[in-house]
Design an enzyme around this catalytic site. Sequence first.
Site, mmCIF file in Angstrom:
data_model
loop_
_atom_site.group_PDB
_atom_site.id
_atom_site.type_symbol
_atom_site.label_atom_id
_atom_site.label_comp_id
_atom_site.label_asym_id
_atom_site.label_seq_id
_atom_site.Cartn_x
_atom_site.Cartn_y
_atom_site.Cartn_z
ATOM 1 N N TYR A 116 -11.336 -4.279 3.226
ATOM 2 C CA TYR A 116 -10.472 -3.712 4.260
ATOM 3 C C TYR A 116 -11.300 -3.591 5.540
ATOM 4 O O TYR A 116 -12.219 -2.780 5.618
ATOM 5 C CB TYR A 116 -9.967 -2.343 3.807
ATOM 6 C CG TYR A 116 -8.784 -1.796 4.569
ATOM 7 C CD1 TYR A 116 -8.671 -1.929 5.945
ATOM 8 C CD2 TYR A 116 -7.774 -1.107 3.911
ATOM 9 C CE1 TYR A 116 -7.593 -1.407 6.639
ATOM 10 C CE2 TYR A 116 -6.690 -0.581 4.582
ATOM 11 C CZ TYR A 116 -6.598 -0.741 5.946
ATOM 12 O OH TYR A 116 -5.527 -0.229 6.623
ATOM 13 N N ASP A 163 -6.116 9.370 9.288
ATOM 14 C CA ASP A 163 -4.774 8.967 9.687
ATOM 15 C C ASP A 163 -4.401 9.545 11.044
ATOM 16 O O ASP A 163 -4.680 10.707 11.352
ATOM 17 C CB ASP A 163 -3.751 9.423 8.644
ATOM 18 C CG ASP A 163 -3.898 8.668 7.344
ATOM 19 O OD1 ASP A 163 -4.132 7.451 7.403
ATOM 20 O OD2 ASP A 163 -3.786 9.292 6.272
ATOM 21 N N GLU A 175 0.860 -1.186 0.000
ATOM 22 C CA GLU A 175 0.000 0.000 0.000
ATOM 23 C C GLU A 175 0.894 1.234 0.000
ATOM 24 O O GLU A 175 1.794 1.355 0.836
ATOM 25 C CB GLU A 175 -0.902 -0.010 1.227
ATOM 26 C CG GLU A 175 -1.883 1.148 1.285
ATOM 27 C CD GLU A 175 -2.752 1.118 2.530
ATOM 28 O OE1 GLU A 175 -3.528 2.076 2.713
ATOM 29 O OE2 GLU A 175 -2.654 0.147 3.326
#
Length: 271
Positions: A168, A60, A49
């Site tokens: 995911y 994040d 990734e």
Amino acid sequence: MNHEDRPVLGARLRAAGRPLLVPYVTGGITADWTAYLLACQEAGADAIEVGLPFSDPMLDGVTIQQASDRAIARGATMDSILADLRDTPLRVPVVVMTYANLILRDGISRLAAAGVSGLIVPDLPLEESAPFEAAAAAAGIDLVLLVAPSTPAGRLREICARSRGFVYAISVMDTTGERGTLAGTATALAARVKAVTDLPVLIGFGISTPAQAAAAGRAGDGAVVASALMRRVLDGATPAELGHAVAALRAALDLGVSPGTPHAEVPDHRG
């Protein structure tokens, strides 16, 4: 790497025949950042990734934000990162993680031209994803969708039906970041996902040690490891040293495939 030569993400992951490992590298974090990709490949990554630095990375945590800030300060751009990817001889698929703003205008075609096989857009609502799905499919890119512990059953089934490459599974309701243990919600979520899809289920967010990676491999089909690796790079790890850390994750995944079989202790090589 042209469109025809690009490794196909979903096919590669399905054919791996082992718990899957997808390490993460922030594009442009160092001048020689593609050397980290090659080190990950040689250490046993099934795909890699690559994060495109973004000024407002809402999903994040601190480590990935710091990695993005460092890359942006170095002058890294989407164009420069994709140019570097085009020039890097990778045998494993590359999955780009970025935010919708960076690919709203011709972004997917640029990814395809750089040999990218998969795309993760965490701020893309399912209700607005159809145009992205169509553009990605036309470009030969798998658009990977995310599920969370809070995802209702009906929505989870729809996400799994529309995701490509893999699903995911976000282990916790939080931003990315290192954690001391794999959240119990990860195991429950992986079981829910595996009940409704044949796609590989990769667990991410907080996978920080080889033992946690092995647990993710037992609960789902493998692990995505980001912050723990980027912390090493921020602290000065060389490509060889990062490869050593990825190799430890690979070994733990391979040894910990059976819930009833204790895996060997694999050092996590934290400095």
